[in-house]
Design an enzyme around this catalytic site. Structure first.
Site, PDB file in Angstrom:
ATOM      1  N   LYS A 120       0.829  -1.220   0.000  1.00 51.19           N
ATOM      2  CA  LYS A 120       0.000   0.000   0.000  1.00 51.19           C
ATOM      3  C   LYS A 120       0.858   1.262   0.000  1.00 51.19           C
ATOM      4  O   LYS A 120       0.446   2.280  -0.545  1.00 51.19           O
ATOM      5  CB  LYS A 120      -0.972  -0.016   1.178  1.00 51.19           C
ATOM      6  CG  LYS A 120      -2.004  -1.131   1.035  1.00 51.19           C
ATOM      7  CD  LYS A 120      -3.401  -0.771   1.476  1.00 51.19           C
ATOM      8  CE  LYS A 120      -4.353  -1.845   0.951  1.00 51.19           C
ATOM      9  NZ  LYS A 120      -5.670  -1.819   1.521  1.00 51.19           N
ATOM     10  N   LYS A 202      -3.895 -11.128  -6.644  1.00 52.97           N
ATOM     11  CA  LYS A 202      -5.152 -11.149  -5.885  1.00 52.97           C
ATOM     12  C   LYS A 202      -6.213 -10.264  -6.557  1.00 52.97           C
ATOM     13  O   LYS A 202      -5.908  -9.153  -6.971  1.00 52.97           O
ATOM     14  CB  LYS A 202      -4.849 -10.616  -4.468  1.00 52.97           C
ATOM     15  CG  LYS A 202      -6.034 -10.524  -3.548  1.00 52.97           C
ATOM     16  CD  LYS A 202      -5.664  -9.853  -2.225  1.00 52.97           C
ATOM     17  CE  LYS A 202      -6.421  -8.547  -2.053  1.00 52.97           C
ATOM     18  NZ  LYS A 202      -6.390  -7.947  -0.732  1.00 52.97           N
ATOM     19  N   LYS A 205     -10.424  -4.969  -4.695  1.00 51.49           N
ATOM     20  CA  LYS A 205     -11.393  -3.884  -4.843  1.00 51.49           C
ATOM     21  C   LYS A 205     -10.788  -2.686  -5.548  1.00 51.49           C
ATOM     22  O   LYS A 205     -11.464  -1.922  -6.189  1.00 51.49           O
ATOM     23  CB  LYS A 205     -11.725  -3.348  -3.450  1.00 51.49           C
ATOM     24  CG  LYS A 205     -12.657  -4.083  -2.634  1.00 51.49           C
ATOM     25  CD  LYS A 205     -12.630  -3.335  -1.317  1.00 51.49           C
ATOM     26  CE  LYS A 205     -13.352  -4.043  -0.233  1.00 51.49           C
ATOM     27  NZ  LYS A 205     -12.955  -3.534   1.061  1.00 51.49           N
TER      28      LYS A 205
END
Ligand code: ATP
Ligand code: LTN
Length: 338
Positions: A120, A202, A205
């Site tokens: 992130k 993965k 979202k």
């Protein structure tokens, strides 16, 4: 009476999802589906992790709306509010309070090594805030406040579960047994649903290319179109082999999660069929399962008072348990109590 004895004998389960972006079928298969399946056998707490969500910049009005949408989705997927405690994380201040204490039992180096923090940070290089780094400590506080035994999550959360256990153990060793050490529970198939276009990555979202992600609110045509473009391989054999055939295996995982069939049953069903037919069948199965969830979510969202009541009750129930744990922690560490 029955309810009281049930709560005494049942183990405690905790999970949470962040109300960010639209949820994906990865969130559903990795977390929500297990939550629904396990709710009858455990004393359950399900949070909407809005405090975790703000570690990445959010638009306030959207965060508010997505919080309510996630409550409605939890219910539409089958969580029963009379059995489980459903609440918004920020409504129970004990989460922030315990996180502060746990911060003093957590090392900076440990947090810097967390995979999600590194990912992130790379993705949001302009906003590597302290909250992003502290994310696992807040998550540990969530889990430990409720004396949680099991935490159903996707495999990407394993590292956070491990650090939660380390922090709890550290505290227990310094003082006396205070926290229960939680176990992560990962789905046998589907603990990491892959992106349809890059199946080794993965499904997320917040992926840059929404073509590889099936959102819980996608309509049938969109779902079919995305599955049709899903990456497979140059063989023409529908066989589960995540190493050699990540694309096909990912589609098989999705298919079994939504159809309730086993991998072997699915392999048999599609033996001799082409990838085109297979992808269409997966898309249709997913769309068919999602349609009633979508309409139920919309129906629930129209009744804000009903949802608010669930959250009010949930917060009160959660607070009772959380504040007792927090008070115990404060006593042990020497906070003067009046
Ligand atoms: P983002 O990718 O934007 O960080 P996310 O999709 O991981 O978000 P979270 O709210 O962080 O969403 O995760 C909610 C739950 O869904 C967690 O238990 C997580 O492990 C699970 N999960 C998320 N993506 C997947 C996936 N692709 N496969 C299986 N489980 C998943
Ligand atoms: N970090 C989790 C969401 C989350 C969570 C939790 C999951 C916040 N607190 C406590 C399980 C238990 C995620 O899924 N990204």
């Amino acid at each position: 009476m029955e309810e009281v004895s049930e709560q005494i004998t049942k183990k405690t389960l905790y999970s949470a999802v962040q109300p960010t972006n639209a949820l994906t079928i990865g969130n559903y298969i990795g977390a929500i589906k297990s939550m629904v399946d396990m709710q009858h056998d455990y004393n359950c707490y399900f949070a909407i992790a809005n405090m975790h969500a703000i570690t990445v910049r959010q638009v306030p009005a959207q965060l508010r709306q997505k919080t309510l949408a996630l409550v409605a989705l939890y219910l539409a997927c089958g969580l029963d509010p009379s059995r489980c405690t459903i609440y918004v994380q920020s409504h129970v201040p004990c989460h922030a309070e315990l996180a502060w204490v746990l911060n003093t039992f957590t090392y900076v180096g440990e947090m810097e090594r967390m995979t999600q923090f590194k990912d992130k940070s790379a993705k949001h290089a302009d906003n590597i805030n302290m909250g992003l780094m502290d994310y696992p400590v807040l998550m540990a506080a969530d889990i430990l406040l409720y004396k949680t035994d099991v935490v159903p999550v996707g495999i990407d959360q394993r590292q956070h579960l491990e650090i939660c256990r380390d922090i709890a153990q550290r505290f227990n060793n310094i003082y006396s047994p205070t926290f229960v050490l939680p176990e992560g529970v990962y789905p046998k198939v589907g603990a990491k649903i892959g992106d349809l276009l890059e199946p080794t990555k993965k499904m997320s979202k917040s992926s840059e290319n929404p073509g590889g992600t099936i959102f819980m609110d996608d309509d049938k045509d969109t779902i079919i179109r995305k599955f049709r473009r899903a990456v497979t391989d140059s063989e023409n054999e529908i066989r589960y082999d995540p190493e050699k055939k990540p694309g096909v295996s990912n589609l098989l995982s999705i298919y079994t999660a939504f159809s309730g069939k086993s991998i072997e049953e699915a392999e048999r069903e599609f033996a001799g069929k082409g990838y085109g037919d297979f992808k269409l069948a997966v898309g249709e199965t997913v769309a068919e399962k999602l349609a009633p969830v979508q309409s139920e979510q919309a129906r629930l969202l129209a009744d804000k008072d009903y949802l608010d009541n669930i959250l009010r009750e949930g917060a009160a129930k959660a607070y009772k348990v959380a504040s007792a744990t927090l008070s115990k922690v404060y006593r042990k560490i020497g906070f003067y109590q009046i």
